[in-house]
Each structure stands twice: as structure tokens, then as C-alpha cells.
Design an enzyme around this catalytic site. Structure first.
Site, PDB file in Angstrom:
ATOM      1  CG  MET A  57      -1.828  -1.128   1.416  1.00 19.94           C
ATOM      2  SD  MET A  57      -2.813  -0.875   2.934  1.00 19.94           S
ATOM      3  CE  MET A  57      -3.785  -2.385   2.926  1.00 19.94           C
ATOM      4  CB  THR A  58       3.357   2.405   2.512  1.00 21.10           C
ATOM      5  OG1 THR A  58       2.447   2.097   3.560  1.00 21.10           O
ATOM      6  CG2 THR A  58       4.118   3.670   2.843  1.00 21.10           C
ATOM      7  CB  SER A  74      -0.782   8.990   6.943  1.00 19.50           C
ATOM      8  OG  SER A  74       0.242   8.734   7.855  1.00 19.50           O
ATOM      9  CD  GLU A 104      -2.295  -4.286   8.225  1.00 21.45           C
ATOM     10  OE1 GLU A 104      -3.003  -4.289   7.201  1.00 21.45           O
ATOM     11  OE2 GLU A 104      -1.121  -3.883   8.231  1.00 21.45           O
ATOM     12  CD  GLU A 135       0.931  10.178  15.556  1.00 20.68           C
ATOM     13  OE1 GLU A 135       1.278   9.342  14.698  1.00 20.68           O
ATOM     14  OE2 GLU A 135       1.452  10.217  16.693  1.00 20.68           O
TER      15      GLU A 135
HETATM   16  C1  LIG Z   1       8.980  -1.660   9.264  1.00 19.38           C
HETATM   17  C2  LIG Z   1       7.800  -1.215   8.466  1.00 19.38           C
HETATM   18  C3  LIG Z   1       7.024  -2.149   7.823  1.00 19.38           C
HETATM   19  C4  LIG Z   1       5.937  -1.739   7.054  1.00 19.38           C
HETATM   20  N1  LIG Z   1       5.200  -2.665   6.352  1.00 19.38           N
HETATM   21  C5  LIG Z   1       4.297  -2.235   5.443  1.00 19.38           C
HETATM   22  C6  LIG Z   1       3.673  -3.157   4.573  1.00 19.38           C
HETATM   23  O1  LIG Z   1       3.889  -4.362   4.634  1.00 19.38           O
HETATM   24  N2  LIG Z   1       2.814  -2.677   3.647  1.00 19.38           N
HETATM   25  C7  LIG Z   1       2.536  -1.359   3.549  1.00 19.38           C
HETATM   26  O2  LIG Z   1       1.758  -0.986   2.685  1.00 19.38           O
HETATM   27  N3  LIG Z   1       3.095  -0.446   4.383  1.00 19.38           N
HETATM   28  C8  LIG Z   1       3.980  -0.855   5.311  1.00 19.38           C
HETATM   29  N4  LIG Z   1       4.584   0.067   6.140  1.00 19.38           N
HETATM   30  C9  LIG Z   1       4.285   1.475   5.976  1.00 19.38           C
HETATM   31  C10 LIG Z   1       3.492   2.115   7.126  1.00 19.38           C
HETATM   32  O3  LIG Z   1       2.162   1.677   7.103  1.00 19.38           O
HETATM   33  C11 LIG Z   1       3.615   3.639   6.996  1.00 19.38           C
HETATM   34  O4  LIG Z   1       4.930   3.969   7.343  1.00 19.38           O
HETATM   35  C12 LIG Z   1       2.669   4.398   7.868  1.00 19.38           C
HETATM   36  O5  LIG Z   1       1.372   4.238   7.415  1.00 19.38           O
HETATM   37  C13 LIG Z   1       3.002   5.896   7.920  1.00 19.38           C
HETATM   38  O6  LIG Z   1       3.147   6.417   6.639  1.00 19.38           O
HETATM   39  P1  LIG Z   1       4.414   7.312   6.287  1.00 19.38           P
HETATM   40  O7  LIG Z   1       5.589   6.588   6.737  1.00 19.38           O
HETATM   41  O8  LIG Z   1       4.330   7.718   4.903  1.00 19.38           O
HETATM   42  O9  LIG Z   1       4.219   8.573   7.224  1.00 19.38           O
HETATM   43  P2  LIG Z   1       3.481   9.926   6.842  1.00 19.38           P
HETATM   44  O10 LIG Z   1       2.173   9.580   6.297  1.00 19.38           O
HETATM   45  O11 LIG Z   1       4.399  10.758   6.080  1.00 19.38           O
HETATM   46  O12 LIG Z   1       3.274  10.549   8.286  1.00 19.38           O
HETATM   47  C14 LIG Z   1       4.281  11.315   8.955  1.00 19.38           C
HETATM   48  C15 LIG Z   1       3.763  11.712  10.313  1.00 19.38           C
HETATM   49  O13 LIG Z   1       2.590  12.517  10.159  1.00 19.38           O
HETATM   50  C16 LIG Z   1       1.534  11.987  10.879  1.00 19.38           C
HETATM   51  N5  LIG Z   1       0.262  12.272  10.244  1.00 19.38           N
HETATM   52  C17 LIG Z   1      -0.114  11.921   9.000  1.00 19.38           C
HETATM   53  N6  LIG Z   1      -1.355  12.339   8.781  1.00 19.38           N
HETATM   54  C18 LIG Z   1      -1.788  12.980   9.892  1.00 19.38           C
HETATM   55  C19 LIG Z   1      -2.985  13.628  10.294  1.00 19.38           C
HETATM   56  N7  LIG Z   1      -4.027  13.714   9.488  1.00 19.38           N
HETATM   57  N8  LIG Z   1      -3.048  14.160  11.524  1.00 19.38           N
HETATM   58  C20 LIG Z   1      -2.015  14.085  12.359  1.00 19.38           C
HETATM   59  N9  LIG Z   1      -0.859  13.482  12.035  1.00 19.38           N
HETATM   60  C21 LIG Z   1      -0.750  12.930  10.837  1.00 19.38           C
HETATM   61  C22 LIG Z   1       1.834  10.521  10.966  1.00 19.38           C
HETATM   62  O14 LIG Z   1       1.171   9.921  12.029  1.00 19.38           O
HETATM   63  C23 LIG Z   1       3.322  10.517  11.146  1.00 19.38           C
HETATM   64  O15 LIG Z   1       3.612  10.775  12.488  1.00 19.38           O
HETATM   65  C24 LIG Z   1       5.620  -0.360   6.943  1.00 19.38           C
HETATM   66  C25 LIG Z   1       6.390   0.569   7.644  1.00 19.38           C
HETATM   67  C26 LIG Z   1       7.471   0.172   8.382  1.00 19.38           C
HETATM   68  C27 LIG Z   1       8.301   1.195   9.068  1.00 19.38           C
END
Ligand SMILES: Cc1cc2nc3c(=O)[nH]c(=O)nc-3n(C[C@H](O)[C@H](O)[C@H](O)COP(=O)(O)OP(=O)(O)OC[C@H]3O[C@@H](n4cnc5c(N)ncnc54)[C@H](O)[C@@H]3O)c2cc1C
Ligand SMILES: Cc1cc2nc3c(=O)[nH]c(=O)nc-3n(C[C@H](O)[C@H](O)[C@H](O)COP(=O)(O)OP(=O)(O)OC[C@H]3O[C@@H](n4cnc5c(N)ncnc54)[C@H](O)[C@@H]3O)c2cc1C
Ligand SMILES: Cc1cc2nc3c(=O)[nH]c(=O)nc-3n(C[C@H](O)[C@H](O)[C@H](O)COP(=O)(O)OP(=O)(O)OC[C@H]3O[C@@H](n4cnc5c(N)ncnc54)[C@H](O)[C@@H]3O)c2cc1C
Ligand SMILES: Cc1cc2nc3c(=O)[nH]c(=O)nc-3n(C[C@H](O)[C@H](O)[C@H](O)COP(=O)(O)OP(=O)(O)OC[C@H]3O[C@@H](n4cnc5c(N)ncnc54)[C@H](O)[C@@H]3O)c2cc1C
Lengths: 381, 381, 381, 381
Positions: free
Chosen positions: B127-128, B134, B244, B369
Site C-alpha cells: 500500500m505505502t 497515512s 490487521e 495519529e
Molecule cells: C517496518 C515497516 C514495515 C511496514 N510494512 C508495510 C507493509 O507491509 N505494507 C505497507 O503498505 N506499508 C507498510 N509500512 C508502511 C506504514 O504503514 C507507513 O509507514 C505508515 O502508514 C506511515 O506512513 P508514512 O511513513 O508515509 O508517514 P506519513 O504519512 O508521512 O506521516 C508522517 C507523520 O505525520 C503523521 N500524520 C499523517 N497524517 C496525519 C494527520 N491527518 N493528523 C495528524 N498526524 C498525521 C503521521 O502519524 C506521522 O507521524 C511499513 C512501515 C514500516 C516502518
């Protein structure tokens, strides 16, 4: 998350408890606050509806439901109105009843329980003394054997219902040499010579409950008023603390959950900068955290209710649920005050009083520190 | 407090899961850490013992137990060994299975599920993207319709099992104009032309799991590999997030509870100033708090497990249990490190790795969050 | 709030320190991380610029600036690059120098200090042993008197710079019967017979610093290498802990402040749901809290720097500033990781390493618990 | 750590302030609490000793010391006695004085300031309205121009000194179309027709201060009572909020520090299980943490005092010191209550009242949330 421990009977009972609260308590709150105590009428009405004899066998006027969930439901409904009222009733039907029922002789039960159930006789428990509450075994009130009874000297403090109690389960030292093994319980009755109450204590909160000092000056307590075995009072108390603590936990979280619900309504209505104050993300997340915390705690309390009902709740687990619920209750209420802005600081707002009321739950019924001591010890630390 | 959601069958299953862990995982941990991934043998052994097909009907090689408690038991046992391994397996048997089983066509199920259950085919969920996790609906990977299939372009990142997955459930934008309503799921298979994996990401913790970037350069994905309905991928994902998240919660608390138990042993053994470090009252109370927190959280997670099993767990309740368990897990582990003193900072100590492993649980599967946002919104804020 | 403890000289010195960092440290970070140690060249360059002899009189090659603010400035600039490097240098120029300068004989000073200042001789301090760090007085390494010197047996662990140190200030028990009053300090030099280093310890963070176990097997240390008075080693150490702790505090807050600044940049750039993630009110308030916390802490650290400079910093105040700064540093960094989302969990991001690096500051240099013990004791509790 | 911002003059002034407190305030506390207000005599005595005119030029009866440290010293000494009294005096000499001195015409100054300094004229500030305090710019009280003056209609609430104030600096909307740019300040005087006070509000704490609603029903305020420029009232207020906030911070931490000191005495005396309750390690560490927190906060407040004195304190830094000190004050007092056990819940104990008193500091003078909003905005978030 939905609670799953209640069935239809509990729901019906809850409706009846709520009806009682709405009829007998809510309209009299101002009076209770003014007079710093619950009046007798409310006790009698509770008695009439059967709320005071839940743990008392039918032959003595109770309903002996034998299902702790009912105790919990009543505590929850009263707590929604006032944590303080819940503590007053709780000391009676939830904490004292087991002493009288389990330890009382047949004669004692016949003497006290019918009026206990009807609300004519209000009970209190006198453990704490000015010199200390945490270290129960160090209590100083003495009871000296005499012909046909005992002579009590000493004092108690912080006694809930102490201002009006007709019967106070009083712990006194019967053998100075034996520490915890030299304590006995006495049923001290109102009117006994040398027994006096101090003024109602002026507390931070819980204004509507009468908390008093009690003084014993050469009070003669007849042998018929000894509760349980001589010199085994400490164990008698220890064995009943689990129920006191799970009961406290039930009230703590019900109270917090109710005020939180009211606060959510408030922050939806109250506006600042053109939008509901609850819609600012910081507040929204805060409320989300509080709701989660309340639900998580409720899940644990519910487990404790069921465990206690099934006689599986250890003293240590009761300690856990007591301290945790008190801590969470206080965290929730502090945030609720904040969400109300200046109004949260005004006593006419329920949240303001709730916040003051809650503060004591980390202290009484065994302070949170004492709870942690018990838990740590149980872990072998 | 005693957990009450399991019966004899679950206990037997737990013994089998534990046996698997002790045999297949524990002895290979060093290798997994070294190679930054689980090897195939461990997958095949898990498959052989039936752990990978818990949610898959028997006709496709699974056991279709239809009782989420079994999923939970397996997650718990693996988490006790390694939170990281639990996440790798979880993405497969707990998160991916529902996609394939619920959304797959008969042909797809026959094609993939038997090998999915045996562990020959490892699944991942993509997904990511580098530009954001997020805001899932804003994903940028595109799928353009072509003859007999779709052409995918874009990239994914942070994909658990991404380094080895044979099948990646990949969300791509099929209609740029329609936002969340223009996303479709594709089963991208290893070996497809134009599909490439980046290096294994160098993470703070969870070293033994292979997390990778994935690249799609004109990858042709045949129509037979579309999962579910075209343009309904977002809803398909939303509907499966509850599982999940409750799954994540199960692991979070099992992991923390295990390390806490090991820490309690440590502080009983380790001495300073002539006494066990756990016997200093500050540490003793700290441990008492941690144990309480863990149990309280477990009660809530257990409620969620049962609710999910009975199809009563809302997305919002799943959000609650996810963020809370992650928060508590991290608090517990931070304290456990501290209680280990300098050794808590050494990677050869399990507590050190556990602390690093846990940090991600507040971030992934929807950051804490985002969870609070969902809860707050649900409250009408 | 603006810091007010520095004047023009300090600013100029800061520019020079920053220039050193940018030239000698930043470009070599990958190498240091890879090799798990700082290389000699960086030491020599620091020596050349005069950073290593700040506390050493000019006659022995130092600059003896006699103003602790300069020590602080260097620590701050290095900490901005890496908390770990700051600890390595700190153990040398900030912690070890006072031992050599105050306790050294004229002959010792001439023997060691010039190379100490030039960076040719790297120093370490060996107090902690596998059996315990908090209870320093219980150390087990023994030194038995022999002709012309002492025979050391035992081991040390967690020794910063231990992998490369040319001179290790080593605490050993010279009188088993006298507890804290039977400890003496020895300058153990690289190459002494029977002195060996263990492998570089594999740590949670601070990867770029060489931390090692040290083994002493019948190491003959000549009388000329006794530091200070025989049997007064414990007092010698106690008297120098204040500088170690204020130095730690300086690094702690400089490190946190730097990463926080970088995080603020990140959350201004990074977008989700069409807006910078830092602009969501929850994050905005969080950052506001972190910035406040950092500034508040800086004010206290600055007071401590000045007090120490004026010889007014008590051991107890040093304990306060040490534990508090470590606590705040860790709180800030944990939040910074969270604000980075998934990237916060990737080691290539500075915030990820910073978070791992910071964890040790609550443990070393006297754990935060030991600091609270000292403070509590000082209050008469 | 020792505070370093005061010199001999400040120490002498402190002695005089303390003497005032001991003579005029301490003996009257019961009366103030009873009457829910400070009596006039105390004001006059403060005036006589010159405490009320610190910011007022000598020609108008003040001392115009031009050194904010003196304001701080007086606030500290009064806060040690009562946070509530400090807020009453603070609103007068610290918050209102700058309005009158900076904005007042020569005529106004001569009219009001001498009696302001003597304590004959007590001042209040009326910003907050029932419909909202955070969003000051949205205030609804209107002032319509009329011959020779203005007609005010509306109401204010939560006004400190509102029950007795002779002069209330009142913000009213003079131009409904211009939002923040259509607000003007008026000096509303006691006795003006149509001006009425509501009852003294029944507050959670700060019982000894008179807080009231104020009602304006067609109150004619002559042009001579306009303060500052018409339509620039919002800016006038913003420019003076820094002093209000640093003043609040000074009180917050002085109050907490004093009660903490008293609590330390208590836990040294009070025994449980045969030892002082403060000697249990959990409590000892807790107290160590509180003392550290108090000192850290004091360092920051002291920096703010000096910065404000040198006109370097930005509105944003004032926001930081305000929210932080309020937060810390509340944390300290909550712990102090706990350390008192049941006595902490009794109003006759100073700690009980202090805890209730402190709760408002996170709400008033701009709630902590509004402070974080300002700080976040300043960071560009
Ligand atoms: C080890 C690991 C394994 C993972 N495995 C998978 C996987 O198998 N498949 C997959 O698809 N993804 C996976 N992920 C991705 C994970 O789901 C994302 O990292 C997570 O959803 C956050 O997205 P981002 O890193 O882009 O952070 P961002 O979306 O850039 O967020 C940055 C910060 O802003 C905050 N934020 C964002 N929106 C808001 C809001 N509206 N209000 C307040 N705060 C907000 C967030 O909480 C975070 O603190 C994995 C991540 C890691 C680190
Ligand atoms: C409103 C109210 C109603 C009450 N109702 C009743 C009642 O109906 N009947 C009754 O008998 N009592 C009642 N109590 C008393 C209550 O149970 C005691 O206040 C409580 O047990 C604490 O005792 P204490 O006040 O003497 O505090 P202390 O025992 O003096 O304790 C002071 C502080 O020291 C801490 N402490 C004590 N021992 C330790 C330790 N070993 N380690 C660490 N910390 C420690 C405590 O936690 C507390 O923080 C009531 C109290 C209140 C305030
Ligand atoms: C990366 C790193 C670098 C280091 N560098 C050096 C160095 O250069 N030289 C050197 O000599 N040492 C060094 N140390 C060692 C460090 O100072 C010790 O780790 C620390 O003092 C704690 O000792 P310990 O690890 O033996 O923990 P222990 O003493 O075993 O303590 C275990 C836990 O018990 C707690 N505890 C202990 N006593 C009490 C008490 N009375 N009350 C309550 N809690 C208590 C501790 O706080 C800790 O949480 C380093 C450590 C690390 C991790
Ligand atoms: C004892 C006492 C004395 C006082 N004395 C005076 C006085 O002398 N003169 C005077 O003028 N006022 C006085 N006040 C009023 C005080 O300044 C206000 O109560 C305060 O500004 C908050 O306003 P409010 O009560 O209307 O809360 P609201 O503005 O309704 O706020 C409710 C909640 O929403 C939060 N909130 C508001 N906006 C935002 C946002 N943008 N983002 C996030 N959260 C937000 C607030 O922080 C608060 O938690 C006093 C108040 C008290 C209780």
C-alpha cells in the site's frame, strides 16, 4: 467496545437503579452538598428498592442475589450521579455487608441485618487513625477486656458515613504484643457511652458525603458486639479488601466515563474561533485517547467483576484494578476540566466537582502506593 | 488477571505453536538477523504444521478454523520469540489471507491458496509509497488498462516480506479522477517483467524481517490477477484493516508481556548494593505498574479478539486497540531496557532488540495519529 | 528563549568547532559507523585545533582556557553531528583530563599530557565491571602490591574508547577490607602485559563509538602509573563526576535540540492529506511542547555550565541536570521519530540513529535512578 | 541550583515583602477564605509599603523601579502564602498598571494612579465573556458612540477582582465590522449607571479571590475613560500579555516550590511502617523528580524575568514559560497531595487548597492550548 458481561436481568436492574437515582438522588444533590451528607430519606428509599441488601440473605431482609454484577450495576448508576454518593452507599452495601453476613453470629445478623437492608441502620468501617492509614497493623485504638465486654479507647479519622453511622465496624488492638495478630473487630453502635463523632471533615471534594473523626473514650462494647474472632480482625479485614477494591474500581471508571461523555457533548457545543472546541485536532485526539483509556480500563474492571463473582479475584488483582482505575479516572477528569476552559473551574459545573471528587480515589481504600507494594511483593520483588 | 478467552483446543494449539517456534525459529534467529530475513525453510515448516492456512478453507489446503483465537495464539507464540517474525507471518496468514479468500475468484484461489498454505508462496501487501503512507487514498502508482490486463507503474516502500514475496497485493490507481474510488488491487507475482525489489531496508529494529521497496516499471498484470472489483480497492482495504489492527495488537502485547516476564527474572537475579535491583522500591513499583498495564491491555485485546471473532469489532474499536497496545508495548519496553542497566543497551540482550523492534508499532498499520483521527471522527468531533 | 551565557570569544570558538566537525567528522561518519569507532585521524585533527587540551595547562600542550563554556561549546557542536562522537571525545578531554591534570604528578603530566592534547594518546575511564556499574564501591578488580608496582586482575565492561584507548584510568581494589576506602586509580597503558580488550560491543546505538570490555590478567602496573593517592580512588572519582555529568547534560540537550530542528524542517516539507504533517494541530502542539521542553532544559543546563565554571555546581545539582536532560532528550527524540512516520524507523535517517543513540543517556554516567537516589538523599530523605 | 538573578536590593525588598505577607495576609487568610475576597485593609497596607506602584512613575505615587525582578519578588512572596492572593494583586500591580501607565493620558494618570498605588483604587481586567475567552477577538460586548462618550452593553465573566474593582479595564467592540481591529478599551468605574456585578463565582479553588461576572446595561462611559486608541484595543492587549504571562509563570513556580518544600517537611515527619514516608524509595525518587522539575522550571522562569526586564521577552517566549510553569506546578501539587495521604484531601491542609488553586493556571491568561497554538504558529507550522 461493547461491554459483554451483562444479561437482561442486569439491564432491568440497571433501569431500576437509574430510576432510583433520578428520583431520590438527583433532585436532592444541592441539599446533600449543602448539608455535607446524604439524608436518611435517600437511604430508606434505597432500602425499599432492595439496593442495600444485595449481599444479604433473604431471611435477613436482603435479596442475596449472589451475582456481583448487580452490586456493580448499582455502583455504576450511583457513580454517574455522584462518586461521593457511590462511596457512601458502597461502604454500606458493598463493603460492610460481607463483614456482617460472613462474620456475624446468628443473633447479630437478626439484630442488625433487617435494618441494614431497609436503610434504617447505616454502616461505616473504622480502620484509619490519625496516626496512619497505610499501616493498618499499627493501629493504636485499644480494646481492653472487661466483664461482659471490652473498653475501647482511641480515635479514628476519615470515616465515610462516620457522621451518621448507626453501626461502625471498628478495628481495635486487643493484644498489644501481637501486632497484626492482636486486632479485633467491634460493632460500635451510635449512642454508646463515650463514643463521639467529630465535625464533618472539610474535604477537597466528595462534599456530599459525611466523613468524620470518631472518638472512643472508655466505650463499653459488649461481647455480643464482637465481630468475628478475637485477635483475627486483621485477617478478617484483609479477606474483605478485594471486594472493597473492585467496588472502588467499578465506581472510578463509571464516574470517569460518565463525565467524559458529558464533556464530549460540551466540546461539540462550545465554540471558539468559529468551530466546536472539540473539533480542534489536539482536543479531538485528546478525547480519542481518553475514550480509549476509559474503554481499556472498563475491560479490565469487567474482568475483575466477573472474576470476583466467580471467587477468582486475588487480593493482588484487586489491587491492580483499584490503582489503575483510580489513576485513569484522575487523568480523564483532569483533561475534562481543561476541555471546559474556565467553566471547568466553576463548582456549578459537574466536571469541576467530579475532578475534586476523584482525587481521593488514588489515596483511599489503600493508597495507590500500597497497591503497588502488594503487587510488587506478589511478583517476588 | 487470568485470561479467560481460551479453551482446551486453544491450549493444545498453543503447545503446537510453541513447539514450532522452539524448533524452527529460535535456533535460526541468528541466521535471520544476519540475513535480514526469514528463510524459506521456516515458512515451509509453518505451512506443514498448518499455521499459514488458518483463515483458508480446507478445500484450498487450509484449516479454516473459523475462530480468530487460533490466529491470536499463533501470533502470540511467535511474538514471544520475535515481534519481527510475527509481523512477517502476520502479513501473510492474518492480513493477506482474507484478501485472497474473500476477494479471490475460484480460479485464483485454486491457483494461489494451496501454495499459500504450504508456505511455498509468501504474500505481501503493498500500500505505502515513498510519498506517503497515512494518506492511502493519495497513492500514485498507476495501472492503465490494456489488452488482457493492466500496465503498472510506480513504487511502494516499507513492504514487509517485500524482499521475498511471491505475491504482493498491490494497490494502484486505476482512475486518476476518482480519488479513493479509483483504486484497484492487483496480485503482482514475483518474476513479472518490470517488477523489481530494492535492497532490504536497514531498519532501527525488526532486523530479521525483510522490508523492501518495490518498483513497477511497465509491469503487465493480467486481468486474472485483479483482486476484487476494479476501482473498489480502497474499500477492500478498509474492510480488512480491522483484522490487521487487532492482529497487530495481539502481537504488541504478547511481545511486551514476554519481555517483561524476562525482565522480572533479570531484576530478581541482578544485584546492586547487595540486593536484587528489582527489590529497590522504585523499581518494584515500576514493575508493578508495568505488569498492571500489560494485564489491563491484555483484557482489552482479549475483548477485541472475541469481538472480532464474532464479527462485532468495528474499525474504530480496532483503531483503539491498535494504538493503545502499541503505546503500552513501547512504554513497557523502555522501562525494561532501563531495568537492565547497561546490558539493556547491548544487542545481544533480547530486551535491547525488543525495544528497537517495538518502536515501529506506533507507526505502521496506520500510525497512532491516524488511529486517533479515526476515533475522534467517530465520536463526531 | 535566547541563550545568554556566551560572548564573542565563545562564538568564534564555536565557528571553529563547527568547521572541524564539518571537515573532520561529517564526511567520515559512514566510515565510523562501519568500523564502529572513530579513526585516529579525527583525533589528531581535533588535537591540532586545540580541542583536546581545553582543560590542560599550556605547559603540557593544552590551552587551559579555564572557562567551562568552551568545553560546552565543543561538546555541543560535536553532539549536533553525533551524540556518540561527543561521548568519545568527552570521555577524553572533558572527563579524563581533570584526573590527569589534578591528580597527576609532574612526571606523569609530562609523560602523558602533550600526547593527550595532540590526540596521539586517547584516554578512557574504566570503572564499570560486568558485575555492576551502579554500585561502584563494590568493584572486584584487584590490585595487589608488588615490587615497584601492582598486579591487576579483573575486568571492566562498557568502556567508551575501550577499543583504542592508549591510557585507561582504571579503578581497582587495593584494600579488600575497606570498601570504598580501598580503591585506587591506575593508568593502564596499551601494550601492558596481560591487558587485553574484548571485541567492540554491539550496541543499540552509538554505533560509531568503540565500547569494549577490558581484561586484566596479572597486569603489572608500575608505581609511576598510580593516579592520585592509594586507597583514595573512590573520592577522586566522586569529585570528578560533576564535570562528567554536566558534560553529559550539555551533549544531551544539544543533540536533542539539533534533531528537533531537523524534524521541524521535515514536518514542514512532508505532506499528507494535502498539507504539511507539521500543520496538523496535534503535531503542531506536540512540536510546540518539544521546543518548550528543550528550551526549558537548556536554561537549566546553561545555569549548570556557569555554576560549574564558577565552581559552584554541587554533585547533587550535577545529578539533577544529568537525569533531567537525559529524560527530556529521550522524550524529544521519541516524538521526532514518530513525526517522521516510517522514515523515522530507517537507519539512514539521522533521527532514527539519534533515537537509538540517546537511549543510553538515561543509563550511563550514573543511571537516572542513581541520580534520584543522590538527590533524595541530599534532601534528607 | 542557586538562583542568580537577584542582588542585595532584591533580597532586602524580599524581606519587606515577606514581612508584609506575614503581617497583613497570613493572619487574615481564614477571613479571606470565608468572605471569598481580600479585604480593603490588605490592599491599603500593600499600597502603603509601595508594592502596588512598582510599575508606576513616582510622580503618580509609584516607585517606578524599572526592574521587573521586584515585581517578581513580590509575586513570589505572596504566592508562597496563596496563589490566589498573588493573582488578585498581580492583576492590579503587574497586569493593569502597564495599561494605565502606557496608554493613559496625563489626566487619566493623575486621576487614577495615585489611588491605584495606595490601594484605594483596585483594578480589574475584563476581557473574557460567557461566550468565550480563548477567542478574544470574537468578544460581543458593544460600545456605541454617543455624545461625549460610549454606551456599553454586554457582559464579562471570570473577572478577577471583579467583585470589588473600582476600575475595570474593559474590552468592547466599537466596530462590529472590523473584528480584532474594532475593539477598544474602556475604564469602567464602580458606580457607573447600568454597571453591575454578579455574585462571587464559586470556584474549584482560589477561594480567597473575588471572581465575578460583570454586567453592562447601557452603561455610559465618558470619552475621558477611553484607554488608548479607539479600535486598537486588541493590539493594546496583545502587547501587554507577555507581562501577564511571565507574571503568571513567576507565581506558578513560586507557589509550587513553596508547597513542595512544606511537603518535604511533611514526609520527613510522617511515619508509616516505622519509617518516614518520604524515606520509601518510591517517594524519595518522586520528591527528587519534583525538586528537579521545580528547579529546571525556575531556571527558565528566571531567564524570562531577566529577558522581560531587558525588553527581550517575545510574546512567544512568554507563552512558553506560561504553559510550562502551569503544567509543572500542577504536576508537583498533585504529587504533593498524594504524599500527604488522606490529609492531602482535607481543606485545612495547605496542600489541599494549593492543589485546587493551581488547577486554573493551565486555563487562564490564555489556556495552555492557546499558548501551544502561538508557539506552533511562530515555528511556521
Ligand atoms: C517496518 C515497516 C514495515 C511496514 N510494512 C508495510 C507493509 O507491509 N505494507 C505497507 O503498505 N506499508 C507498510 N509500512 C508502511 C506504514 O504503514 C507507513 O509507514 C505508515 O502508514 C506511515 O506512513 P508514512 O511513513 O508515509 O508517514 P506519513 O504519512 O508521512 O506521516 C508522517 C507523520 O505525520 C503523521 N500524520 C499523517 N497524517 C496525519 C494527520 N491527518 N493528523 C495528524 N498526524 C498525521 C503521521 O502519524 C506521522 O507521524 C511499513 C512501515 C514500516 C516502518
Ligand atoms: C475521603 C476519605 C474517606 C475515607 N474513608 C475511610 C473509611 O471509611 N474508613 C477508613 O478506615 N478509612 C477511610 N479513609 C482513610 C484512607 O484509607 C487513608 O487515608 C489511606 O489509607 C492513607 O492513609 P493515611 O492518610 O494515613 O496516609 P499515610 O499512611 O500517612 O501515607 C502518606 C503517604 O505515604 C505513602 N506510603 C505509605 N506507606 C508507604 C510505603 N510502604 N511505600 C510507599 N509509600 C507509602 C502513602 O501512599 C501516602 O502517599 C478515608 C480517607 C479519605 C480521604
Ligand atoms: C554505551 C555505554 C558506555 C559506557 N561507558 C562507560 C565508560 O566509559 N566507563 C565506565 O566505567 N562505564 C561506562 N558505562 C557503564 C555505565 O556507567 C553503567 O552501565 C551504569 O552505571 C549502570 O550500571 P550497570 O549497567 O551495571 O547497571 P546495574 O548497576 O546492574 O543497574 C541495573 C538497574 O538497576 C538500577 N539500580 C541500581 N541501583 C539502584 C538503586 N539503589 N535504586 C534503584 N535502582 C537502582 C539501575 O538504575 C538500573 O536501572 C557505559 C555504559 C554504556 C551502556
Ligand atoms: C479563576 C479565573 C479567573 C479569571 N480571571 C480573568 C480576568 O481577570 N479577566 C479576564 O478577562 N478573564 C479571566 N479569566 C478567563 C480566562 O482567561 C478564560 O477562562 C480562558 O481564556 C479560557 O476561555 P474560556 O473559559 O472561554 O474557554 P474556551 O475558550 O471556551 O475554551 C474551551 C477549551 O477549548 C480550548 N481551545 C480554545 N481554542 C482552541 C484552539 N484554537 N485549539 C485548541 N484548543 C482550543 C481551550 O484551551 C479550552 O481547553 C479567568 C478565568 C478563571 C477561571
Amino acid at each position: 467496545m461493547e461491554r459483554i458481561i451483562f444479561n437482561e436481568d442486569h439491564h432491568a436492574f440497571r433501569a431500576s437503579a437509574k430510576e432510583y437515582c433520578d428520583r431520590s438522588l438527583v433532585p436532592r444533590m444541592e441539599q446533600f452538598l449543602e448539608e455535607k451528607t446524604i439524608d436518611r430519606a435517600a437511604w430508606l428509599e434505597a432500602g425499599k428498592q432492595g439496593f442495600l441488601g444485595l449481599d444479604v440473605p433473604e431471611e435477613y431482609g436482603g435479596s442475596s442475589v449472589g451475582d456481583y454484577r448487580f452490586n456493580a450495576v448499582f455502583a455504576e448508576e450511583v457513580s454517574k450521579v455522584s462518586a461521593s454518593l457511590s462511596s457512601c452507599f458502597g461502604i454500606h452495601y458493598d463493603c460492610s455487608a460481607p463483614y456482617l453476613v460472613d462474620l456475624g453470629t446468628e443473633e447479630q445478623k437478626q439484630r442488625w441485618l433487617p435494618r441494614f437492608c431497609s436503610g434504617e441502620l447505616v454502616a461505616a468501617i473504622g480502620m484509619t487513625e490519625p496516626s496512619g492509614g497505610s499501616d493498618l497493623a499499627a493501629l493504636k485504638t485499644t480494646a481492653k477486656k472487661t466483664d461482659g465486654g471490652w473498653i475501647l479507647n482511641g480515635s479514628k479519622t476519615f470515616i465515610t458515613n462516620g457522621d451518621m453511622a448507626d453501626l461502625t465496624i471498628t478495628a481495635a488492638r486487643t493484644d498489644p504484643a501481637k501486632g497484626a495478630k492482636g486486632i479485633t473487630l467491634f460493632a460500635v453502635e451510635a449512642g454508646m457511652d463515650g463514643f463521639a463523632r467529630g465535625r464533618k471533615l472539610d474535604k477537597v471534594g466528595q462534599t456530599e458525603s459525611g466523613t468524620s473523626e470518631l472518638f472512643f473514650e472508655d466505650v463499653f462494647v459488649p461481647d455480643e458486639n464482637v465481630l468475628g474472632e478475637v485477635d483475627r480482625g486483621f485477617i478478617h479485614m484483609m479477606e474483605r479488601l478485594a471486594q472493597e477494591r473492585v467496588g472502588a474500581a467499578v465506581s472510578n471508571i463509571a464516574h470517569a466515563t460518565q463525565i467524559l461523555a458529558e464533556t464530549i457533548e460540551y466540546v461539540k457545543q462550545r465554540k471558539a474561533f468559529g468551530q466546536p472546541v472539540g473539533s480542534f485536532q489536539y482536543n479531538k485526539f485528546l478525547v480519542a485517547e481518553l475514550v480509549t483509556k476509559a474503554e481499556v480500563t472498563q475491560a479490565y474492571v469487567d474482568n475483575a467483576i466477573v472474576a470476583h463473582d466467580e471467587d477468582r479475584l486475588s487480593a493482588v488483582d484487586a489491587a491492580k484494578v483499584k490503582w489503575w482505575s483510580a489513576q485513569v479516572q484522575n487523568e480523564i477528569l483532569d483533561a475534562c476540566v481543561q476541555l471546559h476552559g474556565g467553566y471547568g473551574y466553576m463548582n456549578e459545573y459537574r466536571v469541576a466537582r467530579a475532578w475534586r471528587d476523584a482525587r481521593v480515589t488514588k489515596i483511599w481504600a489503600g493508597s495507590n502506593e500500597i497497591m503497588k507494594e502488594l503487587i510488587g511483593r506478589d511478583l517476588g520483588l
